[in-house]
Design a protein around this motif. Structure first.
Motif, PDB file in Angstrom:
ATOM      1  N   VAL A  44      20.343 -42.275  -7.298  1.00 27.72           N
ATOM      2  CA  VAL A  44      19.761 -41.050  -6.757  1.00 27.72           C
ATOM      3  C   VAL A  44      20.147 -39.853  -7.618  1.00 27.72           C
ATOM      4  CG1 VAL A  44      19.737 -39.494  -4.769  1.00 27.72           C
ATOM      5  CG2 VAL A  44      19.646 -41.972  -4.421  1.00 27.72           C
ATOM      6  N   SER A  45      21.371 -39.845  -8.131  1.00 27.93           N
ATOM      7  CA  SER A  45      21.810 -38.746  -9.000  1.00 27.93           C
ATOM      8  C   SER A  45      20.951 -38.668 -10.255  1.00 27.93           C
ATOM      9  CB  SER A  45      23.283 -38.934  -9.390  1.00 27.93           C
ATOM     10  OG  SER A  45      24.118 -38.898  -8.263  1.00 27.93           O
ATOM     11  N   ILE A  46      20.659 -39.830 -10.847  1.00 25.36           N
ATOM     12  CA  ILE A  46      19.799 -39.866 -12.039  1.00 25.36           C
ATOM     13  C   ILE A  46      18.417 -39.306 -11.706  1.00 25.36           C
ATOM     14  CG2 ILE A  46      18.568 -41.408 -13.621  1.00 25.36           C
ATOM     15  CD1 ILE A  46      21.090 -43.213 -13.515  1.00 25.36           C
ATOM     16  N   ASN A  47      17.866 -39.692 -10.555  1.00 25.58           N
ATOM     17  CA  ASN A  47      16.544 -39.221 -10.162  1.00 25.58           C
ATOM     18  C   ASN A  47      16.528 -37.721  -9.885  1.00 25.58           C
ATOM     19  OD1 ASN A  47      15.637 -41.838 -10.380  1.00 25.58           O
ATOM     20  ND2 ASN A  47      15.707 -42.264  -8.191  1.00 25.58           N
ATOM     21  N   LEU A  48      17.580 -37.247  -9.224  1.00 23.96           N
ATOM     22  CA  LEU A  48      17.671 -35.807  -8.970  1.00 23.96           C
ATOM     23  C   LEU A  48      17.777 -35.029 -10.277  1.00 23.96           C
ATOM     24  CD1 LEU A  48      20.071 -35.506  -5.886  1.00 23.96           C
ATOM     25  CD2 LEU A  48      17.713 -34.742  -6.007  1.00 23.96           C
ATOM     26  N   MET A  49      18.613 -35.515 -11.191  1.00 24.87           N
ATOM     27  CA  MET A  49      18.767 -34.828 -12.474  1.00 24.87           C
ATOM     28  C   MET A  49      17.461 -34.841 -13.264  1.00 24.87           C
ATOM     29  SD  MET A  49      20.654 -33.073 -14.419  1.00 24.87           S
ATOM     30  CE  MET A  49      22.287 -33.286 -13.735  1.00 24.87           C
ATOM     31  N   TRP A  50      16.776 -35.983 -13.262  1.00 33.14           N
ATOM     32  CA  TRP A  50      15.486 -36.095 -13.947  1.00 33.14           C
ATOM     33  C   TRP A  50      14.485 -35.106 -13.365  1.00 33.14           C
ATOM     34  CZ3 TRP A  50      12.909 -37.694 -18.022  1.00 33.14           C
ATOM     35  CH2 TRP A  50      11.539 -37.927 -17.940  1.00 33.14           C
ATOM     36  N   THR A  51      14.411 -35.048 -12.043  1.00 36.94           N
ATOM     37  CA  THR A  51      13.464 -34.153 -11.386  1.00 36.94           C
ATOM     38  C   THR A  51      13.771 -32.699 -11.702  1.00 36.94           C
ATOM     39  OG1 THR A  51      13.157 -35.750  -9.583  1.00 36.94           O
ATOM     40  CG2 THR A  51      12.519 -33.477  -9.141  1.00 36.94           C
ATOM     41  N   LEU A  52      15.037 -32.325 -11.688  1.00 32.94           N
ATOM     42  CA  LEU A  52      15.405 -30.944 -11.992  1.00 32.94           C
ATOM     43  C   LEU A  52      15.116 -30.588 -13.447  1.00 32.94           C
ATOM     44  CD1 LEU A  52      18.773 -30.674 -10.031  1.00 32.94           C
ATOM     45  CD2 LEU A  52      16.613 -29.554  -9.452  1.00 32.94           C
ATOM     46  N   LEU A  53      15.487 -31.471 -14.374  1.00 35.00           N
ATOM     47  CA  LEU A  53      15.279 -31.178 -15.796  1.00 35.00           C
ATOM     48  C   LEU A  53      13.790 -31.060 -16.128  1.00 35.00           C
ATOM     49  CD1 LEU A  53      17.978 -33.434 -17.512  1.00 35.00           C
ATOM     50  CD2 LEU A  53      17.957 -30.937 -17.362  1.00 35.00           C
ATOM     51  N   THR A  54      12.986 -31.957 -15.592  1.00 39.43           N
ATOM     52  CA  THR A  54      11.547 -31.863 -15.855  1.00 39.43           C
ATOM     53  C   THR A  54      10.955 -30.637 -15.168  1.00 39.43           C
ATOM     54  OG1 THR A  54      11.158 -33.434 -14.039  1.00 39.43           O
ATOM     55  CG2 THR A  54      11.202 -34.317 -16.286  1.00 39.43           C
ATOM     56  N   GLY A  55      11.525 -30.259 -14.023  1.00 42.13           N
ATOM     57  CA  GLY A  55      11.092 -29.014 -13.391  1.00 42.13           C
ATOM     58  C   GLY A  55      11.406 -27.807 -14.248  1.00 42.13           C
ATOM     59  N   PHE A  56      12.543 -27.842 -14.928  1.00 38.71           N
ATOM     60  CA  PHE A  56      12.885 -26.748 -15.842  1.00 38.71           C
ATOM     61  C   PHE A  56      11.856 -26.664 -16.988  1.00 38.71           C
ATOM     62  CE2 PHE A  56      17.592 -27.777 -14.767  1.00 38.71           C
ATOM     63  CZ  PHE A  56      17.419 -27.248 -13.496  1.00 38.71           C
TER      64      PHE A  56
END
Length: 559
Positions: free
Chosen positions: A91-103
């Motif tokens: 879940v941490s990987i998915n959250l980080m991926w979602t945030l970075l792509t949102g940036f």
């Protein structure tokens, strides 16, 4: 009389400020009541830190190990503790991926600002830039207040982010024995139980998508739009029209359920926003440009169109590359899962469609008009990106290239048709790029999806297949979604623009438009070294103040 007018203006400002403060205080009280602290979760025993390595580890193969797994007994995790640790890391990987792509998607605002400003005239630089700048702040605020709740409040469990089921309230109508979701009802101000890490990550990602849709009309309506009207529009789209349609497609609403309810493929599928983001923005731009009417000098008495070139082609090209870069957040990020290995296919498909869009727009313009128009090559690349946004996860690289190629020709044809036949003035070609090719993108998904991805999408078993791969019902669902998008967004936007124009007026005066909107609307020139020192005569309403005399200068091309 001047004193009384000044006193009245001051009083109006004070009343407006008082009302805004009152609303904020009332909203704050409501949010505070919702944010009652929950019982803190049981604290996990932190793992004992690993002993420092006795030797350097340049390859990284010996760094990290069993002692880094959170466990009651450091260095001796149980199977359940290992499983919990693995799930938390997923879940941490998915959250980080979602945030970075949102940036990355957020950075696309810079690209839009450069493209739209470069393709318009120098006398309107500050005004066009500020619309692209402030739509980020305005859109985010409106989306935080209620847009996110209307869009995602009834989404249900989000498997990639820990299965959180906090967004569980959808307003539905029951017809023909089926439930039709219309809008969400949870997540206003991100308060109450939606004060959650997964919900906040989803909010950021969805907010920057909404902001992309909101900034598209600023290009189509540039160079004659009152800034005050733009501000009201920003709240309107972010709080109402975009969230409602996005709910129907991405928030568990009725378009996404066409598959479960009526057997139409997987329902209306839009992987990353050809319809939800780009067609919504393009159709809104169409309605606004129609109500606003063309710029002065755009059309002759016989209806023929005059070119009004932009002032800075390099700025537009640079903006296009920024947008293309940001699209790697837009499309691959829509998996909401860094562990979904389909992201490599999605990224390559995105690249190929952008390339073919640019190439085929170049050849089309070169062959038809004798020159490869730089602005249309830019719009060709953007059109390819817009079109591949919906089908990027479901098609092969061959079809991605074809989709981009069609969009490259389509955007050139559509831009000329809109300008010369429909006589709608769109300074940057936003309607052709985003509206027309947004529709082409979702329809192409219904044609070319090859059945290699999407098992369980929208709650339907099996992968997504288009018409050419044995899925005619999927194409029907795509048509229904496309027609719905145009009908709802155009109708709601046209009514909004028409009513606002009748009551307050959307367009600047003829004098302001001819002078340029920068000083009258913004109080400052975008290029003071070219256009002379700015005055605040128009901005402050000081009609008795004389502007400083500026030596006459030869008019520059594009002004």
């Amino acid at each position: 009389m001047t004193g009384f007018a000044s006193l009245g203006s001051t009083l109006r400002r004070k009343v407006i400020v008082a009302l805004v403060v009152g609303v904020l205080l009332a909203a704050g009280s409501w949010v505070f009541a919702q944010d009652k602290p929950a019982a803190p979760p049981a604290a996990a025993t932190a793992a004992a830190p690993s002993p420092p390595p006795s030797k350097p580890d340049p390859a990284g193969t010996a760094t990290g190990g069993i002692a880094d797994v959170t466990a009651k007994t450091a260095g001796k995790p149980t199977l359940e503790e290992v499983a919990d640790f693995a799930g938390h890391n997923r879940v941490s990987i998915n959250l980080m991926w979602t945030l970075l792509t949102g940036f990355l998607v957020m950075f696309m605002q810079a690209g839009f600002a450069l493209v739209e400003t470069g393709f318009t005239r120098a006398k309107n630089v500050a005004h066009t830039m500020m619309m692209n700048f402030m739509i980020y702040a305005i859109g985010m605020t409106g989306y935080w207040i209620c847009g996110f709740a209307l869009q995602m409040g009834g989404l249900g469990a989000l498997s990639t982010m820990g299965g959180t089921g906090l967004l569980d309230s959808e307003f539905t109508l029951s017809l023909f024995g089926k439930d039709f979701g219309l809008f969400g009802m949870k997540g206003f101000f991100l308060a109450g139980s939606t004060y959650d890490v997964a919900v906040f990550a989803l909010f950021l990602f969805q907010m920057v998508f909404m902001d992309t849709a909101a900034t598209i009309p600023t290009g189509a309506m540039a160079e004659r739009w009152k800034f005050s009207s733009f501000v009201v529009f920003g709240f309107f789209l972010s709080m109402l029209t975009y969230p409602i349609f996005a709910n129907w497609v991405w928030g568990g609403g009725w378009l996404s359920q066409l598959g479960k309810n009526f057997g139409l493929g997987h329902g209306h599928v839009d992987f990353a926003g050809s319809s939800v983001v780009h067609m919504v923005g393009g159709v809104t731009a169409l309605a606004g440009a129609m109500v606003l009417w063309p710029r002065i000098g755009k059309y002759n008495k016989d209806g023929s169109a005059n070119p009004i070139p932009g002032h800075n082609i390099p700025m537009g090209v640079l903006g296009c590359f920024i947008l293309a870069f940001g699209w790697f957040g837009f499309n691959p990020g829509s998996t909401l899962a860094g562990g979904d290995l389909r992201i490599s296919v999605i990224a390559v498909n995105t690249m190929l469609a952008s390339a073919s869009g640019a190439i085929f727009s170049m050849f089309y313009m070169w062959g038809k008009y004798g020159k490869p128009d730089p602005s249309m090559m830019v719009n060709g690349m953007l059109a390819g990106l817009v079109a591949i946004t919906a089908p990027c996860g479901f098609v092969s690289s061959f079809w991605a290239f074809v989709i981009g190629a069609v969009s490259g020709v389509l955007v050139c044809w559509a831009a000329v048709f809109i300008e010369t036949v429909m006589r709608i003035d769109d300074p940057v070609g936003a309607i052709a790029v985003h509206g027309v090719n947004g529709a082409w993108g979702v329809l192409s998904l219904g044609l070319f999806s090859d059945g290699t991805y999407g098992d369980g999408f929208n709650g339907v078993e099996g992968t997504v297949r288009g018409l050419f791969y044995g899925g005619p019902s999927q194409f029907v669902a795509q048509v229904i979604g496309t027609v719905t998008c145009f009908g709802f967004i155009f109708g709601a936007s046209w009514v909004f623009f028409k009513v606002y124009d009748a009551v307050f007026g959307m367009r600047v005066s003829r004098e302001v438009e001819l002078e340029g909107l920068d000083v009258p609307e913004m109080g400052v020139h975008g290029y003071p070294e070219i256009q002379g020192p700015a005055t605040l005569v128009h901005a402050m309403g000081a009609s008795g103040v004389r502007a400083p005399t500026v030596p006459a200068m030869a008019p520059e091309r594009g002004r």
